[in-house]
Design a protein around this motif. Structure first.
Motif, short mmCIF file in Angstrom:
data_model
loop_
_atom_site.label_atom_id
_atom_site.label_comp_id
_atom_site.label_asym_id
_atom_site.label_seq_id
_atom_site.Cartn_x
_atom_site.Cartn_y
_atom_site.Cartn_z
N ALA A 143 62.69 38.29 85.41
CA ALA A 143 62.65 38.97 86.70
C ALA A 143 63.00 38.08 87.89
O ALA A 143 63.36 38.59 88.95
CB ALA A 143 61.27 39.59 86.92
N ILE A 144 62.87 36.77 87.75
CA ILE A 144 63.18 35.88 88.88
C ILE A 144 64.58 36.14 89.45
O ILE A 144 64.75 36.23 90.68
CB ILE A 144 63.00 34.40 88.48
N PRO A 145 65.61 36.26 88.63
CA PRO A 145 66.95 36.45 89.20
C PRO A 145 67.10 37.73 90.02
O PRO A 145 67.99 37.82 90.87
CB PRO A 145 67.86 36.51 87.95
N GLU A 146 66.21 38.70 89.78
CA GLU A 146 66.33 39.98 90.48
C GLU A 146 65.61 39.99 91.83
O GLU A 146 65.73 40.97 92.57
CB GLU A 146 65.75 41.09 89.60
N HIS A 147 64.89 38.91 92.15
CA HIS A 147 64.08 38.91 93.37
C HIS A 147 64.25 37.59 94.12
O HIS A 147 63.36 36.73 94.13
CB HIS A 147 62.61 39.14 93.02
N ALA A 149 64.28 34.75 96.92
CA ALA A 149 63.36 34.44 98.02
C ALA A 149 63.67 33.03 98.51
O ALA A 149 64.31 32.24 97.82
CB ALA A 149 61.91 34.53 97.54
N GLU A 150 63.22 32.74 99.72
CA GLU A 150 63.41 31.39 100.23
C GLU A 150 62.67 30.38 99.36
O GLU A 150 63.19 29.31 99.05
CB GLU A 150 62.88 31.30 101.67
N VAL A 151 61.43 30.73 98.97
CA VAL A 151 60.60 29.82 98.18
C VAL A 151 60.14 30.53 96.92
O VAL A 151 59.70 31.68 96.97
CB VAL A 151 59.37 29.35 98.99
N ILE A 152 60.24 29.84 95.79
CA ILE A 152 59.63 30.31 94.55
C ILE A 152 58.45 29.40 94.25
O ILE A 152 58.57 28.17 94.25
CB ILE A 152 60.63 30.33 93.38
N TYR A 153 57.30 30.03 94.02
CA TYR A 153 56.05 29.31 93.79
C TYR A 153 55.62 29.48 92.34
O TYR A 153 55.62 30.60 91.81
CB TYR A 153 54.96 29.86 94.73
N LEU A 154 55.27 28.36 91.71
CA LEU A 154 54.87 28.37 90.30
C LEU A 154 53.53 27.68 90.13
O LEU A 154 53.29 26.61 90.67
CB LEU A 154 55.91 27.62 89.44
N ASP A 155 52.67 28.32 89.36
CA ASP A 155 51.39 27.71 88.96
C ASP A 155 51.27 27.89 87.45
O ASP A 155 50.53 28.75 86.97
CB ASP A 155 50.23 28.39 89.70
N PRO A 156 52.01 27.08 86.68
CA PRO A 156 52.04 27.28 85.23
C PRO A 156 50.70 26.95 84.58
O PRO A 156 49.94 26.13 85.08
CB PRO A 156 53.14 26.32 84.76
N MET A 190 64.77 27.62 85.93
CA MET A 190 65.12 28.99 86.32
C MET A 190 64.86 29.20 87.81
O MET A 190 65.68 29.76 88.54
CB MET A 190 64.31 29.98 85.50
N ALA A 191 63.69 28.73 88.28
CA ALA A 191 63.34 28.87 89.69
C ALA A 191 64.32 28.11 90.58
O ALA A 191 64.73 28.61 91.64
CB ALA A 191 61.92 28.38 89.92
N LEU A 192 64.71 26.92 90.16
CA LEU A 192 65.63 26.11 90.97
C LEU A 192 67.00 26.77 91.09
O LEU A 192 67.70 26.59 92.10
CB LEU A 192 65.77 24.71 90.36
N VAL A 199 61.42 25.09 95.66
CA VAL A 199 60.47 25.52 94.64
C VAL A 199 59.23 24.67 94.79
O VAL A 199 59.32 23.45 94.96
CB VAL A 199 61.05 25.38 93.22
N VAL A 200 58.07 25.31 94.73
CA VAL A 200 56.79 24.61 94.83
C VAL A 200 56.02 24.83 93.54
O VAL A 200 55.85 25.98 93.11
CB VAL A 200 55.96 25.10 96.03
N VAL A 201 55.56 23.74 92.92
CA VAL A 201 54.82 23.82 91.66
C VAL A 201 53.42 23.25 91.87
O VAL A 201 53.26 22.11 92.31
CB VAL A 201 55.53 23.04 90.53
N LYS A 202 52.41 24.03 91.53
CA LYS A 202 51.01 23.60 91.62
C LYS A 202 50.62 22.91 90.33
O LYS A 202 50.85 23.44 89.24
CB LYS A 202 50.12 24.81 91.88
N ARG A 203 49.98 21.73 90.46
CA ARG A 203 49.60 20.96 89.28
C ARG A 203 48.22 20.33 89.49
O ARG A 203 47.84 19.99 90.62
CB ARG A 203 50.58 19.82 89.03
N PRO A 204 47.45 20.13 88.41
CA PRO A 204 46.25 19.28 88.52
C PRO A 204 46.67 17.90 89.00
O PRO A 204 47.76 17.42 88.68
CB PRO A 204 45.71 19.26 87.09
N ILE A 205 45.81 17.23 89.73
CA ILE A 205 46.18 16.00 90.42
C ILE A 205 46.73 14.93 89.48
O ILE A 205 47.64 14.19 89.82
CB ILE A 205 44.98 15.46 91.25
N HIS A 206 46.19 14.84 88.27
CA HIS A 206 46.62 13.79 87.34
C HIS A 206 47.60 14.27 86.29
O HIS A 206 47.95 13.52 85.37
CB HIS A 206 45.40 13.17 86.65
N ALA A 207 48.06 15.50 86.39
CA ALA A 207 49.01 16.03 85.40
C ALA A 207 50.37 15.36 85.58
O ALA A 207 50.77 15.02 86.70
CB ALA A 207 49.14 17.53 85.57
N PRO A 208 51.11 15.17 84.49
CA PRO A 208 52.45 14.61 84.62
C PRO A 208 53.37 15.56 85.36
O PRO A 208 53.18 16.78 85.33
CB PRO A 208 52.89 14.43 83.16
#
Length: 229
Positions: A143-147, A149-156, A190-192, A199-208
């Protein structure tokens, strides 16, 4: 693993929800770990064997909280006003962005989590921030290609902690419903391809890092990796 339960007076709604999500009605609580429960305050997921606070989407409560400083900086909400949250979850970050003035599309593929979000949005439709949020029942990869946006936000989804103590109920349920494995790199790429600005990705502080970001905004337990286009 999870079935539908309901308070007295909600049988009709409970049966309809069970049919919609193809879930069993809970007759014997011992046979289920979790219950998707219809209550007066709203739809929630509860552990049927432990006393833990149930999971419910409550945007009115979030509306009274002040949070999201690093998130707002990472997205740059002063400049960017359209955000696609491709991993909607329980909608907290999407609501924070909408409260800051962004128009936000949330994608959530899991039907149970989508139902929680849908219920929360319906109960908070009086809030201006919620009026800027649109929920889609969709898989982000398709669905990402169909929508655009200026920013795509990911919290995997992050792998479960390898400790004896179980993580809090929310994380237990998410791992049970979604599983711990996601192709984070494929989702980022895909987001890029489709984000107009970043693109903004949320990660735990010590995650690679998934791959080297352009910028990082770090808090005590969480960081935001920013990829500029």
């Amino acid at each position: 693993m999870i079935g539908v339960v309901f308070e007295e007076g909600f049988r009709e709604q409970g049966e309809a929800l069970a049919a919609k999500l193809n879930l069993p009605l809970v007759q014997d609580p011992e046979a289920f770990q979790y219950g998707l429960r219809i209550t007066s305050p709203g739809l929630e997921i509860a552990d049927l064997h432990k006393k833990q606070r149930p999971i419910r989407v409550d945007f009115h409560q979030l509306n009274d909280e002040r949070s999201g400083g690093d998130l707002l900086k990472a997205v740059n909400t002063k400049t960017h006003k359209t955000v696609l949250d491709a991993t909607g979850g329980l909608g907290r970050d999407a609501f924070t962005l909408a409260k800051a003035g962004c128009t936000v599309i949330l994608m959530e593929k899991n039907p149970i989590i989508h139902a929680l979000l849908e219920d929360g949005l319906l109960r908070a439709k009086d809030l201006q921030a919620v009026q800027r949020m649109t929920l889609l029942h969709a898989d982000s990869f398709s669905a990402i290609p169909e929508h655009p946006a200026e920013v795509i936000y990911l919290d995997p989804m992050y792998p479960a902690r390898k400790k004896d103590a179980l993580p809090k109920l929310e994380m237990q349920v998410f791992h049970a419903l979604l599983g711990a494995e996601q192709n984070e790199l494929e989702l980022l790429q895909m987001a890029l391809q489709h984000a107009r600005k970043r693109v903004v990705v949320k990660r735990p502080i010590h995650a690679p890092v998934i791959q080297a970001p352009s910028l990082q905004f770090k808090g005590k337990t969480t960081r935001f990796d920013v990829y500029l286009k």
